[in-house]
Motif scaffolding. Structure first.
Motif, PDB file in Angstrom:
ATOM      1  N   ARG A  69      -2.028   9.237  -8.340  1.00  7.33           N
ATOM      2  CA  ARG A  69      -2.598   8.139  -7.325  1.00  7.33           C
ATOM      3  C   ARG A  69      -3.000   9.144  -5.923  1.00  7.33           C
ATOM      4  O   ARG A  69      -2.819   8.497  -5.216  1.00  7.33           O
ATOM      5  N   MET A  72      -1.795   2.399 -14.470  1.00 13.50           N
ATOM      6  CA  MET A  72      -1.776   3.987 -13.886  1.00 13.50           C
ATOM      7  C   MET A  72      -0.981   3.920 -15.267  1.00 13.50           C
ATOM      8  O   MET A  72      -0.154   3.525 -15.802  1.00 13.50           O
ATOM      9  N   SER A 119      -1.310   4.795   2.083  1.00 14.86           N
ATOM     10  CA  SER A 119      -1.501   4.179   0.721  1.00 14.86           C
ATOM     11  C   SER A 119      -2.212   4.678  -0.077  1.00 14.86           C
ATOM     12  O   SER A 119      -3.088   5.793  -0.510  1.00 14.86           O
ATOM     13  N   CYS A 120      -1.708   4.813  -1.598  1.00 15.72           N
ATOM     14  CA  CYS A 120      -3.409   5.671  -2.672  1.00 15.72           C
ATOM     15  C   CYS A 120      -4.159   4.309  -3.096  1.00 15.72           C
ATOM     16  O   CYS A 120      -4.906   4.070  -3.204  1.00 15.72           O
ATOM     17  N   ALA A 148      -3.796   1.373  -4.228  1.00 19.23           N
ATOM     18  CA  ALA A 148      -3.697   0.246  -5.190  1.00 19.23           C
ATOM     19  C   ALA A 148      -2.880  -0.598  -4.832  1.00 19.23           C
ATOM     20  O   ALA A 148      -2.591  -2.237  -4.883  1.00 19.23           O
ATOM     21  N   CYS A 149      -1.619  -0.524  -3.375  1.00 18.27           N
ATOM     22  CA  CYS A 149      -1.334  -1.656  -3.355  1.00 18.27           C
ATOM     23  C   CYS A 149      -1.778  -2.299  -1.982  1.00 18.27           C
ATOM     24  O   CYS A 149      -1.153  -3.878  -2.211  1.00 18.27           O
ATOM     25  N   GLY A 173       5.636  -1.371  -1.906  1.00 21.57           N
ATOM     26  CA  GLY A 173       5.558  -0.260  -2.939  1.00 21.57           C
ATOM     27  C   GLY A 173       6.900   0.129  -2.738  1.00 21.57           C
ATOM     28  O   GLY A 173       7.461   0.901  -2.297  1.00 21.57           O
ATOM     29  N   THR A 174       6.874   1.522  -3.988  1.00 19.95           N
ATOM     30  CA  THR A 174       7.588   2.570  -4.195  1.00 19.95           C
ATOM     31  C   THR A 174       8.082   3.674  -3.218  1.00 19.95           C
ATOM     32  O   THR A 174       8.531   3.838  -2.286  1.00 19.95           O
ATOM     33  N   CYS A 175       6.807   3.984  -2.720  1.00 20.18           N
ATOM     34  CA  CYS A 175       6.137   4.982  -1.398  1.00 20.18           C
ATOM     35  C   CYS A 175       6.625   4.803   0.135  1.00 20.18           C
ATOM     36  O   CYS A 175       7.560   5.089   0.385  1.00 20.18           O
ATOM     37  N   PHE A 216       5.464  10.493  -3.182  1.00 21.33           N
ATOM     38  CA  PHE A 216       4.347  11.877  -2.488  1.00 21.33           C
ATOM     39  C   PHE A 216       5.671  12.093  -1.386  1.00 21.33           C
ATOM     40  O   PHE A 216       5.364  13.740  -1.203  1.00 21.33           O
ATOM     41  N   GLY A 262       7.868  -0.903  -6.304  1.00 24.20           N
ATOM     42  CA  GLY A 262       7.161  -1.230  -7.347  1.00 24.20           C
ATOM     43  C   GLY A 262       5.487  -0.079  -7.149  1.00 24.20           C
ATOM     44  O   GLY A 262       5.037  -0.148  -5.839  1.00 24.20           O
ATOM     45  N   CYS A 263       4.788   0.463  -7.429  1.00 21.36           N
ATOM     46  CA  CYS A 263       4.194   1.271  -7.689  1.00 21.36           C
ATOM     47  C   CYS A 263       2.677   0.756  -8.571  1.00 21.36           C
ATOM     48  O   CYS A 263       2.334   1.043  -9.854  1.00 21.36           O
ATOM     49  N   PRO A 264       2.236   0.172  -8.314  1.00 22.17           N
ATOM     50  CA  PRO A 264       2.040  -1.180  -7.250  1.00 22.17           C
ATOM     51  C   PRO A 264       3.003  -2.473  -7.551  1.00 22.17           C
ATOM     52  O   PRO A 264       3.054  -2.568  -9.051  1.00 22.17           O
TER      53      PRO A 264
END
Ligand code: SF4
Lengths: 540, 169
Positions: free
Chosen positions: A242, A328, B54-55, B57-58, B120-122, B129, B151-153
């Motif tokens: 990530r 992932m 975000s990273c 991916a979302c 997203g989960t974040c 994180f 969801g991730c993502p």
């Protein structure tokens, strides 16, 4: 440079001279990571030097045509250990210096390697290292989320920090400015107009023409290096996936490779072929995405729809066969988490053939799209000299005639058995970056087929065993954006003491500031997309 | 030009109804979505997406909603460049502390009535994180959140489902 030389005493110059000779003598055409009195970290030869020789070593390495590939600090006990990774022709050398307790300054390497400028600022903001002679005193990753004299990566700084209820916005950053009746200053971001990551750009323009661009990044810094401390290998792999979500495979692979080298764990053969398959699938998905997005930025809607359609089909196969659209958490310490199902082994060749057929069909349509060609050819030209100065990576370098590709120059298993040839073009413009990607799509499809042919039944994962205290490893993987270099050091209990992932974007972001010069502001989105730096992977 | 036209003709329309991806309720939700959007938002729902840490991916999956398979615009949903044109803020990431003020400012620039969707989960709970010196964690720690799509993502299908259920409630 000469000023530095006159400032050093004879003895220090002798050390640098010895390093220069060492660099020269270590094999032709470059230094080889063979037996050395100093040992090695991963595939890199370790070269310990004194802190006062830090700049001279850089000077000598630059004179030898080395590339500055990464730099990071590591606090160990009372001392700082500072590292700089150099590369030449696929051989890696790790310069390392240990600062005595109480000392936190060492000479900057930036005067010799401009690409080191931001990484040194990053280390300064997070560790409080002082790089003397650094040409830029402005903070970089530190905006306002922690205090001027607080350094999050120091051991006494708690993970939770000491945050205020509301973090003030960034202020007081001294952007370059220019004055005159014709000069406009255009601030953009951090919130951008599209579905993309945040960052700030400051343009100086005369009419439509860009005079200067300055990037201000760090908005998505979320403490990844600190968060890694104390994690077990499994959980580090999850975090690494990530670092930049579009490079979930690349970063997880590099982190696992680093951890495996530290622990002396060899992933089984079948896992290696699966890892390469995942990495190539990731490369394909992202290149399809970017080619579609470049088409979209030229208002060539047909191209956007076609390439985004192909990408979607590709991701659905990922989900169906491997359980995740972006793959992932498929690479884990010691191997992989999922197998190649029978359905994939039999279905993938047809999917590969179908994609190749469509790509062959779409290529002439792009070539003949005169309005499209008019936008991409000659836009955002990056001179090869800048690529060498900054150490740019991936398709950004390869579009300027420099075939940097870990899979060719320093191939790790299983690429060592594949004979990958870097796809290279020479024009350095948006079109060249686009066509390098196009060539890589086709090459990756070939690699995928080869992986399928070679994969044999066998275990997916080797048992993990905890590495000894201070065990360290370096992972080097060709992610879809270019070389990823990841450093991991363990503590005495099998947990991570230091994790430093270096995304290729670190060296490609500064290139964007150069290649946009003289272009018109409305071409910025197109030029930016052709580079497509990662914000998250940069900011960490 | 012939090649282009023949490619268009041969590929045809790939836009999907969501039957194979989700439950049979979706058609009903789709109709409700359209009706709600027509009634309350004069025929269109404008979304301003904000990446708050975000990273990325979302973002990839949200952007995929525009590909011809999902073609989110057919529901009257579209992504806009300015928060001033938005009905919904779609926020991703754990909110980095460096984005906290910008996210607040974006929210303030969005006219009432407005919804905040954490994607997203974040964004839902901080994800990988969490809360730390550089991260505020969940979007809910910074703004009042009206809906969460975890969801991730989250996949594009998850996103369509999440949006439909937000709007039709
Ligand atoms: S939820 Fe997952 S994909 Fe989305 S930003 Fe967080 S880590 Fe990335």
């Amino acid at each position: 440079m000469s000023a530095i030389r006159t400032a050093v005493d004879e003895e220090r110059f002798v050390v640098a001279e010895r390093l220069r000779r060492k660099l020269q003598s270590l094999g032709t055409p470059a230094f080889c990571p063979e037996e050395s009195e100093a040992g090695s970290v991963g595939p890199a030869l370790l070269c310990p030097i004194g802190p006062d020789d830090w700049a001279l070593a850089a000077e000598a390495a630059a004179a030898q045509g080395c590339r500055w590939a990464a730099g990071w600090g590591d606090s160990q006990g009372e001392s700082w250990v500072v590292n700089a990774l150099l590369e030449k022709s696929g051989d890696y050398l790790l310069l390392r210096t240990v600062l005595p307790p109480g000392r936190n300054d060492l000479p900057s390497q930036t005067p010799h390697f401009p690409g080191a400028a931001r990484p040194e600022r990053h280390a300064r903001d997070l560790l409080g290292l002082d790089f003397t002679g650094h040409p830029d005193g402005r903070r970089w990753i530190r905006h306002q989320a922690w205090g001027e004299r607080e350094f999050p990566l120091r051991p006494d700084f708690p993970l939770a920090g000491h945050p205020l209820a509301v973090t003030a916005p960034d202020r007081g950053y001294g952007f370059a400015s220019a004055h005159g009746p014709e000069v406009n200053e255009i601030p953009v971001g951090p919130v951008h107009a599209g579905i993309i990551e945040p960052g700030h750009f400051r343009f100086l323009a005369v009419g439509e023409t860009v005079l200067n661009l300055e990037e201000r990044l760090g908005y998505v810094h979320k403490g990844i290096e600190k968060l890694a401390e104390g994690r077990d290998p499994e959980s580090l792999a999850r975090l690494a996936g990530r670092v930049s979500g579009d490079t979930a495979v690349g970063h997880a692979w590099a982190a696992c490779q680093a951890m495996e080298r530290a622990a002396g764990v060899e992933p089984p053969e079948r896992a290696l072929w699966l890892r390469a398959s995942f990495a190539e699938r990731e490369r394909i998905a992202n290149h399809l995405n970017d080619i579609g997005a470049i088409c979209n930025d030229t208002a060539f809607a047909f191209g956007y729809y076609q390439f985004s359609r192909l990408r979607e089909l590709w991701l659905r196969d990922n989900l169906r066969w491997f359980g995740h659209r972006l793959l992932m958490d498929r690479i884990v310490p010691g191997g992989v988490a999922v197998d190649l199902p029978e359905e994939a082994a039999s279905g993938m060749p047809a999917a590969i053939a179908a994609l190749r057929r469509e790509l062959d069909e779409l290529k002439p349509i792009l070539d003949e799209g005169t309005i499209f060609q008019d936008r991409v050819v000659g836009a955002g030209v990056l001179p090869e000299r800048i690529v060498r100065e900054l150490g740019c990576l991936g398709y950004v370098a390869r579009a300027c005639g420099i075939g940097r590709d870990v899979r060719e120059r320093a191939p790790h298993a299983p690429y060592d058995r594949l004979g990958v040839k870097a796809v290279v073009r020479g024009d350095g413009d948006v079109a060249a970056r686009l066509y390098v990607r196009y060539g890589e799509l086709l090459a990756s499809l070939d690699i995928l087929e080869e992986c399928l042919r070679r994969i044999e039944p066998g275990p997916l994962r080797t048992d993990w065993h905890d590495p000894s205290e201070h065990a360290e490893g370096l992972g080097l993987v060709e992610g879809w954006r270019g070389e990823i270099a990841t450093y991991v050091r363990f503590d005495g209990t099998g947990h991570v003491a230091r994790f430093f992932p270096r995304d290729p974007s670190v060296f490609n972001w500064p290139a964007l500031e150069k290649l946009i010069l003289g272009n018109i502001v409305p071409d910025f989105p197109l030029c930016n997309k052709s580079v497509n730096g990662s914000y998250s992977g940069h900011d960490l | 030009m012939n090649k282009l036209l023949s490619k268009i003709a041969r590929v045809g329309i790939v836009t999907e109804t969501f039957k194979p991806l989700t439950d049979p309720e979706l058609d009903r939700l789709g109709a409700e979505l359209k009706a709600t959007i027509d009634g309350r938002f004069a025929g269109s729902l404008a979304i301003r997406q904000v990446d708050a840490g975000s990273c990325n991916a979302c973002e990839l999956e949200i952007a995929a909603l525009g590909n011809p398979f999902y073609d989110i615009e057919r529901y009257g949903v579209h992504f806009v460049a300015s928060p001033r044109h938005a009905d919904v803020l779609m926020v991703t990431g754990p909110v980095s502390r460096h984005m906290q003020a910008a996210l607040r400012a974006t929210w303030e620039a969005t006219p009432e009535p407005k919804w905040v969707v954490a994607v997203g989960t974040c964004a839902a709970d901080g994800g990988e994180f969490g809360v730390n010196y550089a991260s505020c964690g969940a979007v809910g720690n910074v703004l009042a959140v009206d809906a969460v799509i975890p969801g991730c993502p989250p996949t594009p299908a998850d996103l369509v489902r999440g949006l439909l259920s937000l709007i039709s409630r």
